[in-house]
Motif scaffolding. Structure first.
Motif, mmCIF file in Angstrom:
data_model
loop_
_atom_site.group_PDB
_atom_site.id
_atom_site.type_symbol
_atom_site.label_atom_id
_atom_site.label_comp_id
_atom_site.label_asym_id
_atom_site.label_seq_id
_atom_site.Cartn_x
_atom_site.Cartn_y
_atom_site.Cartn_z
ATOM 1 N N UNK A 205 9.471 -2.998 8.604
ATOM 2 C CA UNK A 205 8.774 -2.096 7.689
ATOM 3 C C UNK A 205 7.384 -1.697 8.197
ATOM 4 N N UNK A 206 7.002 -2.172 9.376
ATOM 5 C CA UNK A 206 5.642 -1.960 9.866
ATOM 6 C C UNK A 206 5.378 -0.509 10.266
ATOM 7 N N UNK A 207 6.177 0.025 11.164
ATOM 8 C CA UNK A 207 5.866 1.323 11.764
ATOM 9 C C UNK A 207 6.106 2.486 10.808
ATOM 10 N N UNK A 208 7.193 2.441 10.052
ATOM 11 C CA UNK A 208 7.566 3.582 9.208
ATOM 12 C C UNK A 208 7.082 3.465 7.762
ATOM 13 N N UNK A 209 7.004 2.242 7.218
ATOM 14 C CA UNK A 209 6.803 2.079 5.780
ATOM 15 C C UNK A 209 5.448 1.484 5.396
ATOM 16 N N UNK A 210 4.569 1.299 6.344
ATOM 17 C CA UNK A 210 3.206 0.876 6.018
ATOM 18 C C UNK A 210 3.008 -0.603 5.775
ATOM 19 N N UNK A 211 3.930 -1.445 6.233
ATOM 20 C CA UNK A 211 3.782 -2.887 6.007
ATOM 21 C C UNK A 211 2.557 -3.437 6.731
ATOM 22 N N UNK A 212 1.734 -4.190 6.001
ATOM 23 C CA UNK A 212 0.516 -4.756 6.574
ATOM 24 C C UNK A 212 0.658 -6.250 6.854
ATOM 25 N N UNK A 213 1.890 -6.731 6.842
ATOM 26 C CA UNK A 213 2.113 -8.144 7.115
ATOM 27 C C UNK A 213 1.530 -8.636 8.430
ATOM 28 N N UNK A 214 1.639 -7.862 9.533
ATOM 29 C CA UNK A 214 1.092 -8.326 10.807
ATOM 30 C C UNK A 214 -0.439 -8.355 10.844
ATOM 31 N N UNK A 238 4.466 -5.220 2.794
ATOM 32 C CA UNK A 238 3.294 -5.997 2.374
ATOM 33 C C UNK A 238 2.121 -5.040 2.186
ATOM 34 N N UNK A 239 1.350 -5.237 1.111
ATOM 35 C CA UNK A 239 0.184 -4.399 0.838
ATOM 36 C C UNK A 239 -1.114 -4.994 1.385
ATOM 37 N N UNK A 240 -1.058 -6.177 1.959
ATOM 38 C CA UNK A 240 -2.275 -6.796 2.476
ATOM 39 C C UNK A 240 -3.238 -7.216 1.392
#
Length: 295
Positions: A205-214, A238-240
């Motif tokens: 979900x990081x690149x396309x959906x805005x996941x801030x988990x990393x 994740x919204x961070x």
């Protein structure tokens, strides 16, 4: 603190939505935790003493002060501003716990108010005049706070266990790693297989959906919510919410410059990230391209 007696807790609220309280009160083992302490005041449940009594009787003491919500000097409780009320306990209480991102870093209520802050920080900046100077402060960010994280810190305090803190006063045991750690989608992240929509079981979900988990510190994919799940496990990014600058970034969208993410995982240089990503994309893993439940 007399460890042969139940430590006394007072729970105060600044500007808040009550989310941290409700999260904690839904902890499956709440009764066990509360049996180990004497919660003498909480604003939304019946308590042995009232806030008015705490304000008027300066002799009332506690061992642990829990603060929920943004510290706004224009926010009053029982006729006194929340910042002045908190300062009454400075040096008179062993430990002050900032429960949630608002109390830790200012959170959503501080976005348009310069004088609205956390106890020690306003976002990533340490306050020149922090609200607590003499007592030990432990920040447990989250929006809302994960109930087990608060329970873990409380039980550690009661049993006199050391709680190593990072430079933002967060317990390292909880915030030393990122939300990405333990994510069930890590293999998709490694091979750059992206989720094209929300709610899917497959894809990162990081690149396309805005996941801030990393880029966010926490344990949501290790200590699961309701002992069951997390946002990324349900196909939501994740919204961070544990980060000092929350919510001052994009949701559901990853900002990019010429297809390159504006932010990359914590501790990784952009050059290394791009190199590894480029190599990973040259491989095709048929197993990761398929829907998990397809034949």
């Amino acid at each position: 603190m007399n460890y042969h007696k139940k430590p006394k807790i007072i729970w105060l609220q600044g500007a808040t939505c009550n989310g941290n309280s409700h999260s904690f009160f839904n902890y499956p083992y709440l009764k066990t935790v509360l049996n180990s302490f004497d919660l003498i005041y909480h604003p939304i449940i019946p308590s042995p003493i009232s806030l008015k009594k705490i304000v008027n009787d300066k002799s009332i003491q506690c061992d642990i002060l829990i603060i929920e919500g943004t510290i706004d000097p224009n926010f009053y409780r029982a006729g006194i501003s929340i910042d002045k009320l908190i300062k009454r306990f400075d040096g008179k209480v062993d430990t002050v716990i900032a429960a949630g991102t608002c109390a830790s870093f200012g959170g959503i209520f501080s976005q348009n108010k310069r004088n609205a802050t956390g106890i020690l920080f306003r976002h990533e900046q340490k306050l020149k005049n922090p609200h607590i100077l003499k007592s030990n402060v432990i920040n447990i960010p989250g929006c809302p706070i994960h109930p087990k994280n608060l329970a873990t810190v409380l039980m550690a305090i009661k049993s006199k266990q050391p709680i190593p803190l990072d430079n933002m006063k967060r317990p390292k045991e909880i915030y030393a790693h990122t939300i990405h750690h333990g994510c069930s989608r890590n293999e998709y992240f490694e091979w750059k297989v992206d989720a094209k929509d929300f709610g899917l079981k497959e894809g990162c979900l990081f690149y396309e959906q805005g996941c801030r988990g990393p880029m966010s510190r926490g344990n949501c994919n290790i200590t699961l919510w309701n002992e069951t799940s997390s946002k990324t496990r349900t196909g939501q990014p994740c919204f961070g919410c544990t980060e000092p600058n929350f919510p001052n970034f994009s949701f559901f969208y990853t900002p990019k410059n010429m297809s390159i993410p504006a932010e990359v995982p914590l501790g990784v240089s952009k050059r290394i990230y791009l190199t590894v990503s480029s190599v990973a994309k040259t491989f095709s893993i048929p197993r990761l391209k398929k829907r998990l439940l397809d034949d």
